[in-house]
Design a protein around this motif. Sequence first.
Motif, PDB file in Angstrom:
ATOM      1  N   SER A  17       0.825  -1.215   0.000  1.00 20.17           N
ATOM      2  CA  SER A  17       0.000   0.000   0.000  1.00 20.17           C
ATOM      3  C   SER A  17       0.852   1.254   0.000  1.00 20.17           C
ATOM      4  O   SER A  17       0.336   2.368   0.197  1.00 20.17           O
ATOM      5  N   LEU A  18       2.141   1.086  -0.216  1.00 22.71           N
ATOM      6  CA  LEU A  18       3.086   2.194  -0.084  1.00 22.71           C
ATOM      7  C   LEU A  18       2.715   3.390  -0.957  1.00 22.71           C
ATOM      8  O   LEU A  18       2.731   4.537  -0.494  1.00 22.71           O
ATOM      9  N   ALA A  24      -1.275  10.059  -0.886  1.00 25.14           N
ATOM     10  CA  ALA A  24      -2.226  10.820  -0.074  1.00 25.14           C
ATOM     11  C   ALA A  24      -1.505  11.855   0.782  1.00 25.14           C
ATOM     12  O   ALA A  24      -1.908  13.024   0.860  1.00 25.14           O
ATOM     13  N   MET A  25      -0.415  11.439   1.429  1.00 22.00           N
ATOM     14  CA  MET A  25       0.319  12.373   2.290  1.00 22.00           C
ATOM     15  C   MET A  25       1.011  13.445   1.476  1.00 22.00           C
ATOM     16  O   MET A  25       1.038  14.618   1.867  1.00 22.00           O
ATOM     17  N   ASN A  26       1.542  13.087   0.319  1.00 22.97           N
ATOM     18  CA  ASN A  26       2.204  14.094  -0.515  1.00 22.97           C
ATOM     19  C   ASN A  26       1.213  15.124  -1.040  1.00 22.97           C
ATOM     20  O   ASN A  26       1.568  16.297  -1.243  1.00 22.97           O
ATOM     21  N   THR A  27      -0.031  14.721  -1.270  1.00 22.25           N
ATOM     22  CA  THR A  27      -1.060  15.680  -1.671  1.00 22.25           C
ATOM     23  C   THR A  27      -1.270  16.717  -0.569  1.00 22.25           C
ATOM     24  O   THR A  27      -1.363  17.926  -0.834  1.00 22.25           O
ATOM     25  N   MET A  75      -5.099  14.062   5.630  1.00 19.57           N
ATOM     26  CA  MET A  75      -4.508  12.875   5.033  1.00 19.57           C
ATOM     27  C   MET A  75      -5.530  11.741   4.973  1.00 19.57           C
ATOM     28  O   MET A  75      -5.645  11.049   3.951  1.00 19.57           O
ATOM     29  N   ILE A  76      -6.286  11.552   6.052  1.00 20.97           N
ATOM     30  CA  ILE A  76      -7.303  10.503   6.081  1.00 20.97           C
ATOM     31  C   ILE A  76      -8.356  10.751   5.002  1.00 20.97           C
ATOM     32  O   ILE A  76      -8.803   9.820   4.320  1.00 20.97           O
ATOM     33  N   THR A  77      -8.747  12.008   4.841  1.00 21.32           N
ATOM     34  CA  THR A  77      -9.730  12.360   3.818  1.00 21.32           C
ATOM     35  C   THR A  77      -9.217  11.989   2.428  1.00 21.32           C
ATOM     36  O   THR A  77      -9.947  11.405   1.606  1.00 21.32           O
ATOM     37  N   CYS A  83      -7.493   4.579  -1.190  1.00 24.05           N
ATOM     38  CA  CYS A  83      -6.772   3.547  -0.427  1.00 24.05           C
ATOM     39  C   CYS A  83      -6.707   2.183  -1.108  1.00 24.05           C
ATOM     40  O   CYS A  83      -5.919   1.324  -0.690  1.00 24.05           O
ATOM     41  N   THR A  84      -7.495   1.959  -2.133  1.00 24.12           N
ATOM     42  CA  THR A  84      -7.382   0.703  -2.885  1.00 24.12           C
ATOM     43  C   THR A  84      -7.082   0.959  -4.365  1.00 24.12           C
ATOM     44  O   THR A  84      -7.261   0.077  -5.203  1.00 24.12           O
TER      45      THR A  84
END
Length: 215
Positions: A17-18, A24-27, A75-77, A83-84
């Motif tokens: 899942s890397l 997501a975090m880089n966004t 980040m969660i948003t 995530c898939t």
Amino acid sequence: MKFKGIIFDLDGTLVNSLEDISDAMNTVLTNLNYPTHTYDTYQYFIGSGLRNLVSKALPASNNSEDQIETCFDCMITEYREICTLKTKPYEGIIELLDTLASKNIKLAVFSNKADELTKKIAAEIFPDYFEAAVGLSTEELKKPNPFEAIEISKNWNLKTEEILFVGDSDIDMQTANNANMFAVGVSWGYRTEQELKNSGAKLVINNPSELIEIV
């Protein structure tokens, strides 16, 4: 001892899942005009939960608790939506789960990923394989706290020593030993074989099929 159940870590063990996590975090970082990180760097941010990953990814000069909390929510948003997208099972994992299921081995997932996302990924990528998929609900229960692993063993009516705990990180090996479960490290994840052995792995496997031999 015949092992009757297996608890798997998720990221770096069952799925790669890397890229989704990193993207997501880089966004989030890009939206704040902060420096981003490579996939190789994120590989060492993964393992202690997404809140911890956010803290590591933020610049040291912008790492207050308020900033971490705000960026974690963002980040969660972002991650919930993707995530898939790129996340896939490692080669041989589906075949492994099919074989284990045919032998009536009880299977579960225990991850430091948020509980909602752990359940979502497990359900979408591995439908019908796992009796339980447990993620992080509160920081106090984060691995290497063995509480959730032990709860799974109780629900299975199994002794902890009848269960394999399979993961790719030092945190997983510590969790296994804290729960009195047999610690199996996997070499295809985000940490090295030596790190796993140093953290208490009883065995380190290089291919999912090797787990069948252990069972």
